[in-house]
Write an enzyme that holds these catalytic residues in place. Structure first.
Site, mmCIF file in Angstrom:
data_model
loop_
_atom_site.group_PDB
_atom_site.id
_atom_site.type_symbol
_atom_site.label_atom_id
_atom_site.label_comp_id
_atom_site.label_asym_id
_atom_site.label_seq_id
_atom_site.Cartn_x
_atom_site.Cartn_y
_atom_site.Cartn_z
ATOM 1 N N SER A 35 -7.881 -0.731 9.329
ATOM 2 C CA SER A 35 -6.828 -1.390 8.555
ATOM 3 C C SER A 35 -6.444 -2.745 9.153
ATOM 4 O O SER A 35 -5.786 -3.540 8.499
ATOM 5 C CB SER A 35 -5.586 -0.497 8.524
ATOM 6 O OG SER A 35 -5.166 -0.240 9.851
ATOM 7 N N TYR A 89 -1.838 1.216 7.042
ATOM 8 C CA TYR A 89 -2.210 2.419 6.290
ATOM 9 C C TYR A 89 -1.255 3.579 6.582
ATOM 10 O O TYR A 89 -1.054 4.445 5.750
ATOM 11 C CB TYR A 89 -3.622 2.871 6.668
ATOM 12 C CG TYR A 89 -4.763 2.107 6.052
ATOM 13 C CD1 TYR A 89 -4.583 0.872 5.435
ATOM 14 C CD2 TYR A 89 -6.057 2.631 6.094
ATOM 15 C CE1 TYR A 89 -5.654 0.183 4.889
ATOM 16 C CE2 TYR A 89 -7.129 1.958 5.543
ATOM 17 C CZ TYR A 89 -6.927 0.731 4.948
ATOM 18 O OH TYR A 89 -7.988 0.073 4.406
ATOM 19 N N CYS A 113 -10.583 4.115 12.297
ATOM 20 C CA CYS A 113 -9.169 4.259 11.941
ATOM 21 C C CYS A 113 -8.916 5.741 11.687
ATOM 22 O O CYS A 113 -9.573 6.346 10.827
ATOM 23 C CB CYS A 113 -8.908 3.444 10.680
ATOM 24 S SG CYS A 113 -7.245 3.648 10.007
ATOM 25 N N THR A 126 -6.216 7.099 10.460
ATOM 26 C CA THR A 126 -5.535 7.316 9.188
ATOM 27 C C THR A 126 -6.555 7.324 8.046
ATOM 28 O O THR A 126 -6.574 8.243 7.207
ATOM 29 C CB THR A 126 -4.468 6.228 8.959
ATOM 30 O OG1 THR A 126 -3.693 6.083 10.153
ATOM 31 C CG2 THR A 126 -3.565 6.583 7.801
ATOM 32 N N CYS A 136 -4.533 6.899 17.039
ATOM 33 C CA CYS A 136 -4.559 5.689 16.209
ATOM 34 C C CYS A 136 -5.300 4.665 17.034
ATOM 35 O O CYS A 136 -4.990 4.478 18.228
ATOM 36 C CB CYS A 136 -3.143 5.209 15.897
ATOM 37 S SG CYS A 136 -3.087 3.544 15.186
ATOM 38 N N THR A 137 -6.267 4.012 16.424
ATOM 39 C CA THR A 137 -7.137 3.123 17.202
ATOM 40 C C THR A 137 -6.417 1.870 17.694
ATOM 41 O O THR A 137 -6.915 1.180 18.579
ATOM 42 C CB THR A 137 -8.371 2.736 16.379
ATOM 43 O OG1 THR A 137 -7.939 2.185 15.128
ATOM 44 C CG2 THR A 137 -9.248 3.947 16.132
ATOM 45 N N HIS A 138 -5.253 1.590 17.131
ATOM 46 C CA HIS A 138 -4.478 0.448 17.631
ATOM 47 C C HIS A 138 -3.896 0.700 19.024
ATOM 48 O O HIS A 138 -3.672 -0.240 19.777
ATOM 49 C CB HIS A 138 -3.303 0.139 16.686
ATOM 50 C CG HIS A 138 -3.684 -0.667 15.490
ATOM 51 N ND1 HIS A 138 -4.416 -0.153 14.448
ATOM 52 C CD2 HIS A 138 -3.428 -1.960 15.176
ATOM 53 C CE1 HIS A 138 -4.587 -1.088 13.536
ATOM 54 N NE2 HIS A 138 -3.997 -2.192 13.946
HETATM 55 N N1 DGL Z 1 -5.727 1.953 13.193
HETATM 56 C C1 DGL Z 1 -5.145 2.903 12.303
HETATM 57 C C2 DGL Z 1 -5.396 4.328 12.816
HETATM 58 O O1 DGL Z 1 -6.243 4.552 13.662
HETATM 59 C C3 DGL Z 1 -3.714 2.816 11.904
HETATM 60 C C4 DGL Z 1 -2.964 1.587 11.697
HETATM 61 C C5 DGL Z 1 -2.282 1.542 10.354
HETATM 62 O O2 DGL Z 1 -1.200 2.141 10.186
HETATM 63 O O3 DGL Z 1 -2.860 0.895 9.474
HETATM 64 O O4 DGL Z 1 -4.766 5.255 12.360
#
Ligand code: DGL
Length: 265
Positions: free
Chosen positions: A12, A43, A75, A77, A191-193
């Site tokens: 995302s 997302y 991601c 999500t 979450c990858t962030h």
């Molecule tokens: N990078 C997304 C994940 O791994 C989430 C970030 C978002 O909320 O878009 O879930």
């Protein structure tokens, strides 16, 4: 497929870079296209229907445009919501990113584990089923973070992000129990962030824990599907980064390390 596969890495936003970094280490010879769907970010605040309605047709356009040999949905999500419909619709192999609950529970000594993900990821039946199937006797707490992905994007973009803002998002992960032997010792970065903030997570944690980042396991999965690097032709590697908003990326020097030193076009 040539010896130099095209790998499309999708997220995302910028969080998927933490997965890309490991995949590039494992296949430095491949050609990479990284796509951040920033026009629809975050997302984690969307409904399941909205994410499926967005990701499935968008992926069709991306497959058409870039002809990937493999797609990494970097991601949690998007993977927990849309991996099944994506696989049903397209024949290209997809590697997803789902909460690493099984390895986390296997490692926990205190048997107290937290799963830190977006509000959407922790709400999903998919994630709850992983806990039912793989908790291995652990007490697993789901913690949905509304803001951490946005804070991670801001920090990578060079913005000032206060410690207090990060601590407020992670604090519910730390369950004290009756003492060190029963408090949370393992936290899944679902979450990858979040690995973008790992140094700060480690520094701000009320006590030391093990942070589980699934990226190395995803890279191993990519290698198991595509085979290992054909070492001789690294000059054929290439990298590009695209955003669905159409913006040009502004952060080349901050992003280059995630591409294994390649400057993304
Ligand atoms: N990078 C997304 C994940 O791994 C989430 C970030 C978002 O909320 O878009 O879930």
């Amino acid at each position: 497929m040539s010896g130099h596969p095209n790998i499309l890495v999708f997220d995302s936003g910028l969080g998927g870079l933490t997965v890309l970094r490991e995949v590039v280490k494992a296949r430095p010879d491949a050609r990479y296209v990284y796509v951040g769907d920033d026009a629809f970010f975050p997302y984690g605040q969307r409904s399941e229907e909205a994410v499926i309605g967005r990701v499935v047709p968008l992926m069709g356009e991306l497959i058409e445009a870039h002809a990937p040999d493999l797609v990494v949905i970097a991601c949690n999500t998007a993977s927990t919501i849309a991996l099944a419909p994506l696989r049903a619709r397209y024949t290209v192999p997809f590697v997803g990113t789902v909460p690493a609950i099984k390895p986390a529970c296997a490692r926990s000594k205190t048997k107290r584990v937290s799963v830190l993900g977006t509000s959407a990821t922790v709400r999903l039946e998919y994630t709850r089923a992983l806990i039912r199937d793989f908790a291995q006797g652990c007490d697993v707490k789901l913690v949905g973070s509304a803001n951490l992905a946005t804070l991670a994007e801001a920090a990578l973009g060079g913005g000032k992000v206060a410690d207090e803002a990060i601590l407020a998002e992670i604090a519910p992960c730390f369950v004290a129990g009756d003492g060190p032997d029963s408090r949370t010792d393992t936290i899944v970065l679902a979450c990858t962030h979040y690995p973008l903030l790992l140094d700060r997570l480690v520094r701000l944690a009320p006590w030391p824990v093990e942070w589980i980042d699934p990226a190395p396991a995803i890279a191993r999965r990519v290698v198991s599907l595509l085979g290992s690097s054909s070492a001789s032709h690294h000059h054929e590697q290439s990298a590009a980064i695209l955003f669905t908003s159409g913006q040009r990326h502004r952060l080349v020097s901050a992003l280059t390390p995630y591409f294994g030193g390649l400057v993304p076009a």
